[in-house]
Motif scaffolding. Structure first.
Motif, PDB file in Angstrom:
ATOM      1  N   THR A 207      -5.495 -14.211  -9.533  1.00 52.35           N
ATOM      2  CA  THR A 207      -5.663 -14.448  -8.100  1.00 52.35           C
ATOM      3  C   THR A 207      -6.148 -13.154  -7.447  1.00 52.35           C
ATOM      4  N   PRO A 208      -6.831 -13.251  -6.298  1.00 51.61           N
ATOM      5  CA  PRO A 208      -7.379 -12.033  -5.676  1.00 51.61           C
ATOM      6  C   PRO A 208      -6.303 -11.098  -5.135  1.00 51.61           C
ATOM      7  N   ILE A 209      -6.608  -9.813  -5.155  1.00 54.70           N
ATOM      8  CA  ILE A 209      -5.726  -8.787  -4.592  1.00 54.70           C
ATOM      9  C   ILE A 209      -6.425  -8.195  -3.378  1.00 54.70           C
ATOM     10  N   GLU A 210      -5.958  -8.558  -2.213  1.00 58.22           N
ATOM     11  CA  GLU A 210      -6.564  -8.065  -0.973  1.00 58.22           C
ATOM     12  C   GLU A 210      -5.723  -6.983  -0.316  1.00 58.22           C
ATOM     13  N   GLN A 211      -4.436  -6.982  -0.618  1.00 59.77           N
ATOM     14  CA  GLN A 211      -3.540  -5.950  -0.104  1.00 59.77           C
ATOM     15  C   GLN A 211      -2.450  -5.714  -1.138  1.00 59.77           C
TER      16      GLN A 211
ATOM     17  N   LEU B 233       0.550  -7.955  -4.926  1.00 57.73           N
ATOM     18  CA  LEU B 233       1.031  -7.620  -6.268  1.00 57.73           C
ATOM     19  C   LEU B 233       2.528  -7.862  -6.430  1.00 57.73           C
ATOM     20  N   GLU B 234       3.232  -8.091  -5.337  1.00 55.71           N
ATOM     21  CA  GLU B 234       4.682  -8.263  -5.410  1.00 55.71           C
ATOM     22  C   GLU B 234       5.038  -9.473  -6.265  1.00 55.71           C
TER      23      GLU B 234
ATOM     24  N   GLY C 142       5.974  -3.482  -6.484  1.00 56.70           N
ATOM     25  CA  GLY C 142       6.733  -4.713  -6.645  1.00 56.70           C
ATOM     26  C   GLY C 142       6.322  -5.599  -7.798  1.00 56.70           C
ATOM     27  N   ALA C 143       5.433  -5.137  -8.674  1.00 55.61           N
ATOM     28  CA  ALA C 143       5.031  -5.920  -9.848  1.00 55.61           C
ATOM     29  C   ALA C 143       5.919  -5.557 -11.035  1.00 55.61           C
ATOM     30  N   THR C 144       5.832  -6.376 -12.088  1.00 49.95           N
ATOM     31  CA  THR C 144       6.584  -6.141 -13.314  1.00 49.95           C
ATOM     32  C   THR C 144       5.605  -5.941 -14.463  1.00 49.95           C
TER      33      THR C 144
ATOM     34  N   GLY D 172       1.237 -13.200 -18.918  1.00 52.15           N
ATOM     35  CA  GLY D 172       0.969 -12.345 -17.768  1.00 52.15           C
ATOM     36  C   GLY D 172       0.069 -13.039 -16.773  1.00 52.15           C
ATOM     37  N   GLU D 173       0.189 -12.616 -15.509  1.00 47.36           N
ATOM     38  CA  GLU D 173      -0.676 -13.152 -14.453  1.00 47.36           C
ATOM     39  C   GLU D 173      -1.860 -12.234 -14.175  1.00 47.36           C
ATOM     40  N   GLY D 174      -1.902 -11.152 -14.908  1.00 43.08           N
ATOM     41  CA  GLY D 174      -2.982 -10.194 -14.779  1.00 43.08           C
ATOM     42  C   GLY D 174      -2.700  -9.023 -15.694  1.00 43.08           C
TER      43      GLY D 174
END
Length: 360
Positions: free
Chosen positions: A168-172, A176-177, A195-197, A215-217
């Motif tokens: 999914t896009p990362i705009e801010q 990433l939380e 806030g990511a793991t 993983g999601e990314g």
């Protein structure tokens, strides 16, 4: 006094390992050696094992009038061992020499991972690789990390900076939380600050883990992501650029090295430093090419704004102090190395986003 390249390399051998003069003569002119990597030759720090070490060695020996030639056995892409065993494979002579990834050896090779412990300092591959090669040449504590593992080390490897490849896009930063990001353990403090793991893994396993939802990314270098087509599973590419980083390099088992004739030692040592230079050249070349290809092949590529990068780095805990103090408790001069590292980076032209030695 001027000294030619060969004399310089001979001097480097005397500094980096106990050169055994008059080492045992071989009964025949052919020397069998194995060179290996857990990663495939498509990766920029593996390519020079073949194109520099293997392809140039016998020509150099012939040019210098040596009676010896090397019969190479090449084992790449994990055919002998996986990414967790690159140090042990050379140390225990499963292979004679190869690429050693320090990022999977945080306890054994902590000083080699300093660039991961304190990111966002360098802007070019030359700054990164020159800094680490200088420190490995001059600092006894860094030399001991290799010699204690029965490894003679000749040249650092380098990568481009790290970026985000996500589903999914990362705009801010808040996007990433809660996200599960595949990566190496030393990146955990980076992603935890937003806030990511981190899910510990290696590059060869990432495509399947993204495909199956482990993983999601991923947080990874572009030159590592493109050859394995990770953008097919994580098509949103956010250019973060944590700064080029070193993470191990080319090493030879010391027992193997000391058993070689002197002229073969000199060639291996000279090509070991050339490996380092060629790796840096390939990274620069491939990074530009691969980011063009991400776009051509359907990925959405955006650049993280500078203010977000600065916010990210300042949200991280005092990583330099934590890293150095943890090493001091083990009797390793982390504080001294950190101060020298930050100074050397700046001498090489780097502009750190944060002074990691300020909290010492």
């Amino acid at each position: 006094m001027n000294m030619n390249r060969r004399q310089a390399v001979a001097g480097m051998i005397s500094l980096t390992s106990p050169l055994v003069l008059g080492s045992r003569a071989f009964a025949q002119d052919t020397i069998n050696l194995t060179i290996s990597s857990s990663h495939p030759t498509a990766i920029a720090w593996v390519t020079p094992l073949h194109t520099v070490i293997v392809e140039k060695s016998n020509a150099m020996l012939e040019e210098r009038g040596s009676n010896y030639r090397i019969n190479w056995t090449e084992a790449y892409g994990g055919s002998l061992y996986d990414f967790n065993d690159t140090l042990e494979a050379v140390s225990q002579q499963l292979t004679d020499m190869g690429w050693i990834g320090s990022i999977w050896e945080p306890s054994t090779l902590p000083l080699q991972n300093i660039m991961y412990s304190v990111p966002f300092n360098t802007q070019t591959v030359d700054q990164a690789i020159n800094t680490m090669n200088r420190l490995n040449d001059s600092e006894e504590a860094m030399k001991r990390e290799w010699t204690s593992q029965d490894i003679t080390f000749f040249g650092s490897c380098v990568s481009d900076g790290y970026h985000l490849f996500t589903k999914t896009p990362i705009e801010q930063l808040s996007d990433l939380e809660g996200m599960r990001l595949l990566g190496v353990p030393v990146c955990a403090p980076w992603v935890e600050a937003v806030g990511a793991t981190l899910v510990n893994t290696g590059i060869p396993a990432m495509y399947g883990q993204l495909q199956t939802g482990v993983g999601e990314g991923t947080i990874l270098i572009g030159t590592g992501a493109y050859p394995l087509k990770l953008h097919e599973q994580a098509p949103f590419v956010t250019r973060v650029n944590t700064g080029p980083l070193t993470f191990g390099g080319f090493g030879v088992n010391t027992d193997t090295f000391n058993s070689l004739p002197e002229d073969v030692q000199e060639v291996i040592a000279e090509l070991g430093r050339e490996y380092s230079i060629e790796n840096a050249r390939l990274i620069e070349e491939r990074e530009a090419l691969f980011f063009d290809k991400f776009v051509e092949e359907g990925a959405t590529v955006t650049a993280m704004p500078d203010e977000q990068k600065l916010e990210w780095v300042n949200r991280m805990p005092p990583l330099g102090q934590l890293w150095a103090d943890g090493l001091e408790e083990r009797g390793i001069p982390g504080r001294d190395i950190l101060v020298k590292y930050m100074a050397t980076v700046q001498e090489e032209g780097g502009v750190p986003l944060r002074d990691w030695a300020a909290d010492l």
